[in-house]
Design a protein around this motif. Structure first.
Motif, PDB file in Angstrom:
ATOM      1  N   ALA A  77       1.063  -1.205   0.081  1.00 40.16           N
ATOM      2  CA  ALA A  77      -0.083  -0.042   0.003  1.00 40.16           C
ATOM      3  C   ALA A  77       0.995   1.368   0.080  1.00 40.16           C
ATOM      4  N   GLY A  78       2.258   1.001   0.336  1.00 35.62           N
ATOM      5  CA  GLY A  78       3.089   2.223   0.078  1.00 35.62           C
ATOM      6  C   GLY A  78       3.586   2.871   1.414  1.00 35.62           C
ATOM      7  N   ILE A  79       3.399   1.919   2.490  1.00 35.63           N
ATOM      8  CA  ILE A  79       3.912   2.652   3.876  1.00 35.63           C
ATOM      9  C   ILE A  79       5.626   2.715   3.670  1.00 35.63           C
ATOM     10  N   LEU A  80       6.266   2.271   2.990  1.00 40.32           N
ATOM     11  CA  LEU A  80       7.876   2.590   2.632  1.00 40.32           C
ATOM     12  C   LEU A  80       8.112   3.965   2.407  1.00 40.32           C
ATOM     13  N   GLU A  81       7.001   4.792   1.695  1.00 37.77           N
ATOM     14  CA  GLU A  81       7.154   5.919   1.016  1.00 37.77           C
ATOM     15  C   GLU A  81       6.858   6.973   2.142  1.00 37.77           C
ATOM     16  N   THR A  82       6.577   6.448   3.483  1.00 37.27           N
ATOM     17  CA  THR A  82       6.086   7.267   4.439  1.00 37.27           C
ATOM     18  C   THR A  82       7.150   7.093   5.644  1.00 37.27           C
ATOM     19  N   LYS A 239      -6.826  -2.435   2.094  1.00 38.95           N
ATOM     20  CA  LYS A 239      -5.649  -2.559   1.189  1.00 38.95           C
ATOM     21  C   LYS A 239      -4.840  -1.404   0.854  1.00 38.95           C
ATOM     22  N   SER A 240      -5.300  -0.050   1.788  1.00 41.58           N
ATOM     23  CA  SER A 240      -4.958   1.175   1.429  1.00 41.58           C
ATOM     24  C   SER A 240      -4.650   1.926   2.769  1.00 41.58           C
ATOM     25  N   LEU A 241      -3.643   2.955   2.333  1.00 42.28           N
ATOM     26  CA  LEU A 241      -3.332   3.857   3.427  1.00 42.28           C
ATOM     27  C   LEU A 241      -4.185   5.154   3.435  1.00 42.28           C
ATOM     28  N   PRO A 242      -5.074   5.360   4.061  1.00 41.39           N
ATOM     29  CA  PRO A 242      -5.891   6.528   3.844  1.00 41.39           C
ATOM     30  C   PRO A 242      -5.267   7.788   4.190  1.00 41.39           C
ATOM     31  N   GLY A 243      -5.583   9.092   3.866  1.00 40.55           N
ATOM     32  CA  GLY A 243      -5.177  10.166   4.061  1.00 40.55           C
ATOM     33  C   GLY A 243      -6.115  10.699   5.428  1.00 40.55           C
ATOM     34  N   ILE A 244      -5.641  11.685   6.135  1.00 35.67           N
ATOM     35  CA  ILE A 244      -6.125  12.217   7.414  1.00 35.67           C
ATOM     36  C   ILE A 244      -6.388  13.349   7.235  1.00 35.67           C
ATOM     37  N   THR A 245      -7.485  13.826   8.147  1.00 37.24           N
ATOM     38  CA  THR A 245      -8.191  15.386   8.064  1.00 37.24           C
ATOM     39  C   THR A 245      -8.343  15.675   9.629  1.00 37.24           C
ATOM     40  N   LEU A 246      -7.816  16.588  10.240  1.00 34.89           N
ATOM     41  CA  LEU A 246      -7.908  16.968  11.611  1.00 34.89           C
ATOM     42  C   LEU A 246      -9.224  17.957  11.422  1.00 34.89           C
ATOM     43  N   PRO A 247      -9.752  17.841  12.601  1.00 38.16           N
ATOM     44  CA  PRO A 247     -11.009  18.768  12.862  1.00 38.16           C
ATOM     45  C   PRO A 247     -10.838  20.397  12.503  1.00 38.16           C
ATOM     46  N   ASN A 248      -9.644  20.670  12.938  1.00 33.07           N
ATOM     47  CA  ASN A 248      -9.377  22.168  12.832  1.00 33.07           C
ATOM     48  C   ASN A 248      -8.881  22.552  11.140  1.00 33.07           C
ATOM     49  N   GLU A 249      -8.901  21.494  10.273  1.00 31.35           N
ATOM     50  CA  GLU A 249      -8.657  21.566   9.032  1.00 31.35           C
ATOM     51  C   GLU A 249      -7.231  22.449   8.719  1.00 31.35           C
ATOM     52  N   ARG A 250      -6.323  22.409   9.668  1.00 30.19           N
ATOM     53  CA  ARG A 250      -5.236  23.100   9.471  1.00 30.19           C
ATOM     54  C   ARG A 250      -4.128  22.290   8.471  1.00 30.19           C
ATOM     55  N   TYR A 251      -4.493  20.869   8.764  1.00 28.63           N
ATOM     56  CA  TYR A 251      -3.883  19.634   8.225  1.00 28.63           C
ATOM     57  C   TYR A 251      -4.775  18.909   7.329  1.00 28.63           C
ATOM     58  N   THR A 252      -4.470  18.624   6.105  1.00 28.22           N
ATOM     59  CA  THR A 252      -4.762  17.548   5.401  1.00 28.22           C
ATOM     60  C   THR A 252      -3.773  16.630   4.789  1.00 28.22           C
ATOM     61  N   ALA A 253      -3.454  15.594   5.068  1.00 27.43           N
ATOM     62  CA  ALA A 253      -2.120  14.852   4.870  1.00 27.43           C
ATOM     63  C   ALA A 253      -2.378  13.422   4.354  1.00 27.43           C
ATOM     64  N   VAL A 254      -1.482  12.838   3.555  1.00 29.49           N
ATOM     65  CA  VAL A 254      -1.560  11.543   3.304  1.00 29.49           C
ATOM     66  C   VAL A 254      -0.103  11.299   4.046  1.00 29.49           C
ATOM     67  N   ALA A 255      -0.780  10.275   5.103  1.00 26.67           N
ATOM     68  CA  ALA A 255       0.511   9.756   6.022  1.00 26.67           C
ATOM     69  C   ALA A 255       1.836  10.663   5.870  1.00 26.67           C
TER      70      ALA A 255
END
Length: 255
Positions: A77-82, A239-255
């Motif tokens: 799923a790509g964890i080595l890229e993180t 089978k995938s690494l989902p992105g994350i969204t914090l409630p304050n929307e300061r961050y939207t990141a993919v791992a």
């Protein structure tokens, strides 16, 4: 060195499984600290359906296959890229010898190029752990081998202060029943704050799981929880690494 034991080499118990991955988020940086591997059927069937097929006779093979599926699935799923770690659930009663029963895990990590020092092993038991000395030996052995360990579902069933008095893992994961509605419950806030004080004094990091609302998130942050996991931030990705969204929307990141 013994490369395996009878339980680890059990044949004839093949489980048709895959993994979903859910982020554990460092909310101070807005990045994924780790992904927890959650067992699923090969077509996405829920964990309950898979676990219903586990018996005392095949749990050793199941535990081994889950470890392999978690590492291979995360790498695919790509964890080595993180720089995220990988958290794998394991069954303490499925480990005869910590050194022998970890060999397939190490072989899989080497084969996929996944750094073994990025592995976290979480354990939980719905039933009381009869042999706490055995679990303590697993934790100490894993620590010597460079792995981190975690008590899952802390505060539920038998996973509580009694276990923490017996042995100290690197992480404890607060059971979701402790954090559900914590914003509206003074007793829950006081209990969690107390657990955090104890954990900090023991050098243990607290992770809160099962967070579903912004109010729960804010309450936990106010108490001092840094690592958070739950649907509010990201649902498990099959089978995938989902992105994350914090409630304050300061961050939207993919791992």
């Amino acid at each position: 060195m013994q490369l395996g034991c009878q339980g680890c080499r059990s044949e004839g118990h093949a489980f048709d499984i895959a993994m979903a991955f859910q982020p554990i988020v460092d909310v101070e940086t807005g990045r994924t600290f780790a992904f927890e591997a959650l067992v699923r059927g090969s077509n996405g069937e829920g964990a309950g359906e898979v676990l219903a097929r586990v018996t005392p006779e095949n749990r050793y093979a199941f535990d081994q296959q889950c470890r392999v599926a978690a590492i291979e699935g995360a790498v695919a799923a790509g964890i080595l890229e993180t720089d995220a770690r990988l958290s794998i659930n394991f069954l303490p009663n499925a480990v005869y010898s910590p050194v022998a029963c970890i060999q397939l895990t190490l072989k899989t990590a080497r084969a996929t190029g996944f750094p073994s020092d990025r592995l976290i092993f979480e354990f939980t038991e719905n039933e009381q752990i009869a042999d706490t000395d055995h679990v303590e030996n697993i934790i100490n052995t894993y620590r010597q081998m460079g792995f981190a360990t975690a008590i899952d579902d802390f505060g539920a069933g038998h996973a509580g202060l009694g276990l923490l008095a017996k042995f100290q893992t690197d992480f404890i994961k607060l059971d979701m029943e402790l954090v559900r509605g914590i914003d509206a419950s003074l007793p829950r806030r006081m209990i969690v704050a107390g657990v955090i004080r104890i954990a900090e004094s023991l050098g243990i990091t607290v992770i809160a799981e099962g967070i579903e609302t912004c109010a729960e998130f804010d309450a936990l942050r106010d108490i001092g929880v840094r690592y958070i996991q739950g649907y509010l931030l990201a649902r498990p990705g099959f089978k995938s690494l989902p992105g994350i969204t914090l409630p304050n929307e300061r961050y939207t990141a993919v791992a």
